[in-house]
Write a protein that holds these residues in place. Structure first.
Motif, short mmCIF file in Angstrom:
data_model
loop_
_atom_site.label_atom_id
_atom_site.label_comp_id
_atom_site.label_asym_id
_atom_site.label_seq_id
_atom_site.Cartn_x
_atom_site.Cartn_y
_atom_site.Cartn_z
N HIS A 242 40.80 47.59 49.95
CA HIS A 242 42.22 47.60 50.33
C HIS A 242 42.64 46.46 51.25
O HIS A 242 43.81 46.38 51.64
CB HIS A 242 42.60 48.94 50.97
CG HIS A 242 41.90 49.26 52.27
ND1 HIS A 242 42.06 48.53 53.41
CD2 HIS A 242 41.03 50.26 52.58
CE1 HIS A 242 41.33 49.06 54.38
NE2 HIS A 242 40.69 50.11 53.91
N THR A 243 41.70 45.56 51.59
CA THR A 243 42.09 44.45 52.47
C THR A 243 41.70 43.11 51.88
O THR A 243 42.56 42.36 51.41
CB THR A 243 41.48 44.61 53.88
OG1 THR A 243 41.89 45.88 54.41
CG2 THR A 243 41.97 43.50 54.82
N ASN A 244 40.40 42.78 51.89
CA ASN A 244 39.99 41.45 51.42
C ASN A 244 38.57 41.52 50.87
O ASN A 244 37.61 41.49 51.63
CB ASN A 244 40.06 40.46 52.57
CG ASN A 244 39.78 39.03 52.12
OD1 ASN A 244 39.31 38.80 51.00
ND2 ASN A 244 40.05 38.07 52.99
N PRO A 245 38.41 41.57 49.54
CA PRO A 245 37.06 41.65 48.97
C PRO A 245 36.21 40.42 49.26
O PRO A 245 34.98 40.51 49.31
CB PRO A 245 37.31 41.81 47.47
CG PRO A 245 38.67 41.25 47.24
CD PRO A 245 39.44 41.58 48.48
N ASP A 246 36.85 39.26 49.48
CA ASP A 246 36.07 38.05 49.79
C ASP A 246 35.36 38.18 51.13
O ASP A 246 34.28 37.60 51.33
CB ASP A 246 36.97 36.82 49.80
CG ASP A 246 37.52 36.49 48.42
OD1 ASP A 246 36.81 36.77 47.43
OD2 ASP A 246 38.64 35.96 48.33
N GLU A 247 35.97 38.93 52.06
CA GLU A 247 35.35 39.13 53.37
C GLU A 247 34.54 40.44 53.41
O GLU A 247 33.94 40.75 54.44
CB GLU A 247 36.41 39.15 54.46
CG GLU A 247 36.98 37.77 54.76
CD GLU A 247 35.92 36.80 55.24
OE1 GLU A 247 35.07 37.19 56.07
OE2 GLU A 247 35.92 35.63 54.78
N GLY A 248 34.55 41.18 52.33
CA GLY A 248 33.74 42.39 52.22
C GLY A 248 32.55 42.12 51.34
O GLY A 248 31.52 41.60 51.79
N TRP A 249 32.68 42.46 50.06
CA TRP A 249 31.59 42.21 49.11
C TRP A 249 31.24 40.73 49.03
O TRP A 249 30.06 40.37 48.98
CB TRP A 249 31.99 42.72 47.74
CG TRP A 249 32.22 44.20 47.66
CD1 TRP A 249 31.52 45.18 48.32
CD2 TRP A 249 33.23 44.86 46.89
NE1 TRP A 249 32.03 46.42 48.00
CE2 TRP A 249 33.07 46.25 47.11
CE3 TRP A 249 34.22 44.42 46.02
CZ2 TRP A 249 33.89 47.20 46.51
CZ3 TRP A 249 35.05 45.36 45.40
CH2 TRP A 249 34.88 46.74 45.66
N GLY A 250 32.27 39.87 49.01
CA GLY A 250 32.01 38.44 48.88
C GLY A 250 31.17 37.89 50.02
O GLY A 250 30.31 37.04 49.82
N TRP A 251 31.43 38.40 51.22
CA TRP A 251 30.66 37.96 52.39
C TRP A 251 29.18 38.29 52.22
O TRP A 251 28.30 37.47 52.50
CB TRP A 251 31.22 38.62 53.64
CG TRP A 251 30.69 38.08 54.94
CD1 TRP A 251 31.20 37.06 55.68
CD2 TRP A 251 29.54 38.58 55.65
NE1 TRP A 251 30.43 36.87 56.82
CE2 TRP A 251 29.42 37.79 56.83
CE3 TRP A 251 28.62 39.59 55.43
CZ2 TRP A 251 28.40 37.99 57.75
CZ3 TRP A 251 27.59 39.79 56.35
CH2 TRP A 251 27.49 39.00 57.50
#
Length: 276
Positions: A242-251
């Motif tokens: 719900h916020t930013n997959p690049d900073e979640g899974w992507g990180w």
């Protein structure tokens, strides 16, 4: 997945982290840790399926998260019940409504997953000797990844009853155990890193590179078990969704971890296929 190859070879050929389905894929009327949840995980292409092990009063092994009986069964704890009583129980769905799904035995789940995915046996410390014997009976030794805490009693039992099983210890903040496990003859394949800050040593680029240089793997989690207990520095399923997959899974992916345990298997797969 070719289980005649090492897990390190399979990871290299995959060219992305293994995706581990936490307690299978469950939602709505499908309870977690059920046969249905594991069938769905396989259908959705899980590389690893995580299971929890509990034991009945009369010594039978079941796949169920210990301590969750009030939420998922509204019964006594499994260790207080005999197997015939457990076999008559039915799991509750996410609204707390009884379903037709039973608490599966460990043997049922292992045979379902045989030759299909890696099997992460959590709560291995429940009864290391007995669980090991069921794993061998089902012939899934090459697929099984076992986890315990790193107390001396558990490690002694792993070395005695399961020295050939792929072993992953839980590491909080900093790894102070992996080298000693190798020295005592345990089949260490890597560590599960739990961290609440990005600056923790166990998720640093230097640590991950050091593990890879040793031929070892790093397991990370995007699941949230309890919002108060942060185990992924906030790089979670929730944040990704719900916020930013690049900073979640992507990180996590960019950190070059080798496993990501998730409750949202299809969503992270879709993200990985579409990210630049």
């Amino acid at each position: 997945m070719d289980f005649n190859k090492s897990i390190f070879e399979n990871r290299k050929e995959l060219k992305r982290p293994f995706l581990a389905a936490h307690r299978g894929v469950c939602c709505a009327n499908i309870p977690c840790n059920s046969i249905a949840a594991y069938k769905i995980a396989l259908a959705q292409g899980a590389d690893v399926v995580e299971i929890d092990v509990s034991k009945s009063k009369d010594g039978k092994l079941y796949v169920f998260h210990p301590g969750m009986e009030p939420q998922f069964l509204r019964s006594k704890y499994l260790w207080e019940l005999n197997s015939d009583e457990i076999d008559n129980l039915r799991l509750l769905n996410q609204d707390g409504v009884p379903t037709s799904y039973k608490v599966p035995t460990l043997e049922e789940v292992l045979l379902l997953l045989k030759d299909k995915a890696y099997i992460n046996v959590d709560k291995f410390w429940t009864d290391i000797e007995l669980i090991s014997s069921v794993i061998r009976k089902c012939g899934v030794e090459k697929q099984v990844i076992v986890k315990t805490n790193i107390d001396e009693k558990s490690l002694e039992h792993v070395a005695k009853f399961a020295p050939d099983f792929m072993f992953v210890p839980l590491v909080w903040h900093k790894d102070e155990i992996s080298q000693s496990l190798i020295e005592r003859g345990i089949n260490l394949i890597g560590t599960e890193v739990l961290f609440d800050k990005d600056t923790d040593d166990c998720i640093s680029d230097e640590y991950i590179k050091k593990m890879h240089d040793k031929g070892l793997l790093v397991w990370a989690n995007s699941i949230i078990y309890n919002e108060k207990d942060i185990i992924n520095g906030g790089h979670s399923d929730d944040y990704s969704l719900h916020t930013n997959p690049d900073e979640g899974w992507g990180w996590l992916i960019d950190k070059d971890v080798d496993f990501i345990q998730t409750d949202w298997l299809l969503m992270i797969k879709n993200y990985m296929e579409n990210r630049k």
